[in-house]
Design an enzyme around this catalytic site. Structure first.
Site, PDB file in Angstrom:
ATOM      1  N   HIS A 218      70.045 -87.329 -47.751  1.00  0.00           N
ATOM      2  CA  HIS A 218      69.828 -85.840 -46.982  1.00  0.00           C
ATOM      3  C   HIS A 218      69.512 -85.050 -46.335  1.00  0.00           C
ATOM      4  O   HIS A 218      69.429 -84.724 -45.489  1.00  0.00           O
ATOM      5  CB  HIS A 218      71.581 -85.905 -46.175  1.00  0.00           C
ATOM      6  N   GLY A 335      76.891 -76.506 -48.349  1.00  0.00           N
ATOM      7  CA  GLY A 335      75.912 -75.924 -49.194  1.00  0.00           C
ATOM      8  C   GLY A 335      76.024 -76.845 -50.852  1.00  0.00           C
ATOM      9  O   GLY A 335      75.417 -76.381 -51.439  1.00  0.00           O
ATOM     10  N   SER A 353      76.925 -86.013 -52.452  1.00  0.00           N
ATOM     11  CA  SER A 353      76.035 -86.352 -51.706  1.00  0.00           C
ATOM     12  C   SER A 353      77.169 -85.900 -50.382  1.00  0.00           C
ATOM     13  O   SER A 353      77.015 -85.525 -49.322  1.00  0.00           O
ATOM     14  CB  SER A 353      76.298 -88.237 -51.460  1.00  0.00           C
TER      15      SER A 353
END
Length: 467
Positions: A218, A335, A353
């Protein structure tokens, strides 16, 4: 994770002594080579194994036992592999015991549990839900976060109940499942909506022989060009990215093909853990996670081949479903995406993830398996470039030495690795440091995190070269 030697900056050392080095006095003597408890080679007594050896044995027994194999897990207290079998054939039990495993006969086969997961996919793909097989209970454990309420909860609950209490269980999480964009060492990208911040997972060599690194998919979807400082020039470009779907991983190639990298994880305070191989996760084993927001934390693997239904970051009514993940009780926060999940003895396990909770209240966190990412991208784990890994690190750390709360961990992103390699298994320490970690929580646009602030710990900036 060291990745590039540009002008050297010393790593900032958090005030107050040793910072985040892991948890649980789980010292290196426990990581000795596999031993057989019995003096005779033909005895069926279970072997004493470290987690990586247990994972190897589990793979061998899965192939040997075929359809009779119904999962396995690592008993960390006894340092033994427990193997589930569904066959009443005593020969099956004998084979597994001779191999050194503890054998347990169970009711549900792998194929039956896979059918449960398929039913959940068809009837209960709801944002904020996740499920994975738990070999300890021989069931599929379904988790719903705090957003699953009303008719969504009713649908999920009725679906799980229809599967039968012997096949699936349902539990509630107080947090919210989300990708943790913003996280080992920090990497940054400037996009239209602000700054995207993620974490470098592991340095690798791409299939064409050039230096690269793995991080979360992502992150690679959110931005193409990445820097090792918030305002610096890009040093690497996304080559491949997978998210959502069958995984959450990106291969990012360094722009300079002569970049020298090291195969290690930076755990803060000039300490590193050498990474020597990619390993599959084993339920029950202790693992360590490094992220630039919260530093180093440890926990256990609780499930494999997990499916997670994240709320879509681009469609308010959509869902980003990711399959094939590792489920753990290790904490993480915004983060930490892409950061390294590894074992005490240097096995690369996964990249962060997403998940629920935080490092105060805890929660579930999911990881992309490294082995799957390497296979999909064609990359190989380890150094790239002549002289890779020389000169930055002086000693190797044991991550299990000190339990850390990971807050404000000083300069987690910074510095050439100096002073020696750390032991991630040392003793319980506070990773509070003195750094200013402000402005990390504003997620805009696609959920990318803006205003990442100064994580320097002692006033050193976050632009150092060692990731």
């Amino acid at each position: 994770m060291s990745h590039k030697r540009i002008p050297k900056r010393k790593a900032a050392i958090a005030v107050g002594g040793v910072a985040a080095l892991g948890a649980a006095a789980f010292l290196l003597p426990m990581a000795n080579a596999s031993q057989d408890n019995a003096s005779g080679a033909t005895t069926a007594a279970p072997k004493t194994l470290k987690a990586t050896d247990a994972s190897d044995l589990a793979s061998q027994l899965q192939e040997l036992l075929g359809q009779a194999f119904a999962g396995s897990y690592y008993d960390s207290g006894k340092q033994q592999l427990v193997v589930n079998v569904i066959s009443g054939d005593n020969n099956i039990v004998v084979q597994a015991e001779k191999a050194g495993a503890v054998v347990r006969q169970v009711q549900n086969s792998n194929s039956e549990l896979a059918a449960v997961a398929q039913t959940l996919k068809t009837k209960a793909t709801i944002p904020g839900t996740a499920w994975a097989v738990d070999p300890k209970t021989n069931k599929v454990v379904v988790t719903a976060d705090s957003t699953v309420t009303g008719t969504k909860w009713d649908t999920l609950e009725s679906t799980v109940q229809s599967l039968g209490s012997n096949m699936a269980t349902l539990k509630k999480s107080s947090g919210t499942f989300k990708t943790l964009v913003s996280g080992g060492d920090a990497i940054f990208s400037q996009v239209q909506d602000g700054t995207v911040r993620c974490s470098l997972g592991f340095n690798v060599t791409a299939s064409d022989g050039t230096p690269a690194f793995l991080t979360a998919g992502h992150c690679g979807v959110a931005a193409k060009d990445w820097s090792d400082s918030e305002t610096g020039q890009p040093i690497a470009t996304v080559d491949q990215a997978q998210f959502p779907g069958n995984g959450d991983f990106s291969l990012v190639k360094y722009n300079d093909p002569t970049t020298q990298t090291t195969s290690d994880v930076n755990i803060g305070n000039g300490q590193t853990v050498a990474i020597n191989q990619a390993v599959d996760a084993t339920v029950g084993e202790t693992v360590f996670r490094m992220g630039s927001t919260t530093g180093l934390h440890d926990g256990q693997v609780t499930g494999l081949d997990a499916t997670v239904n994240f709320q879509s970051e681009t469609d308010p009514n959509g869902v980003d479903t990711v399959t094939g993940l590792i489920q753990t009780n290790v904490c993480a926060e915004a983060g930490d995406s892409g950061g390294s999940l590894f074992t005490q003895d240097g096995g690369a396990v996964g990249m962060t993830s997403g998940g629920s909770g935080d490092c105060t209240a805890g929660g579930e966190t999911f990881f992309q398996p490294v082995t799957t990412a390497l296979q999909a991208t064609g990359a190989t784990l380890g150094d790239a470039g002549a002289g890779a890994g020389a000169g930055d690190a002086g000693a190797t750390a044991d991550p299990s030495a000190t339990a850390s709360d990971g807050t404000g961990a000083g300069d987690q992103a910074g510095g050439d690795q100096i002073g020696g390699t750390a032991d991630p298994s040392a003793t319980a320490g506070d990773q509070s440091g003195t750094g200013d970690q402000t402005g990390t929580g504003d997620q805009t646009g696609t959920g990318d995190e803006t205003g990442t602030g100064d994580q320097s710990g002692t006033g050193t900036d976050n632009t150092s070269s060692s990731h």
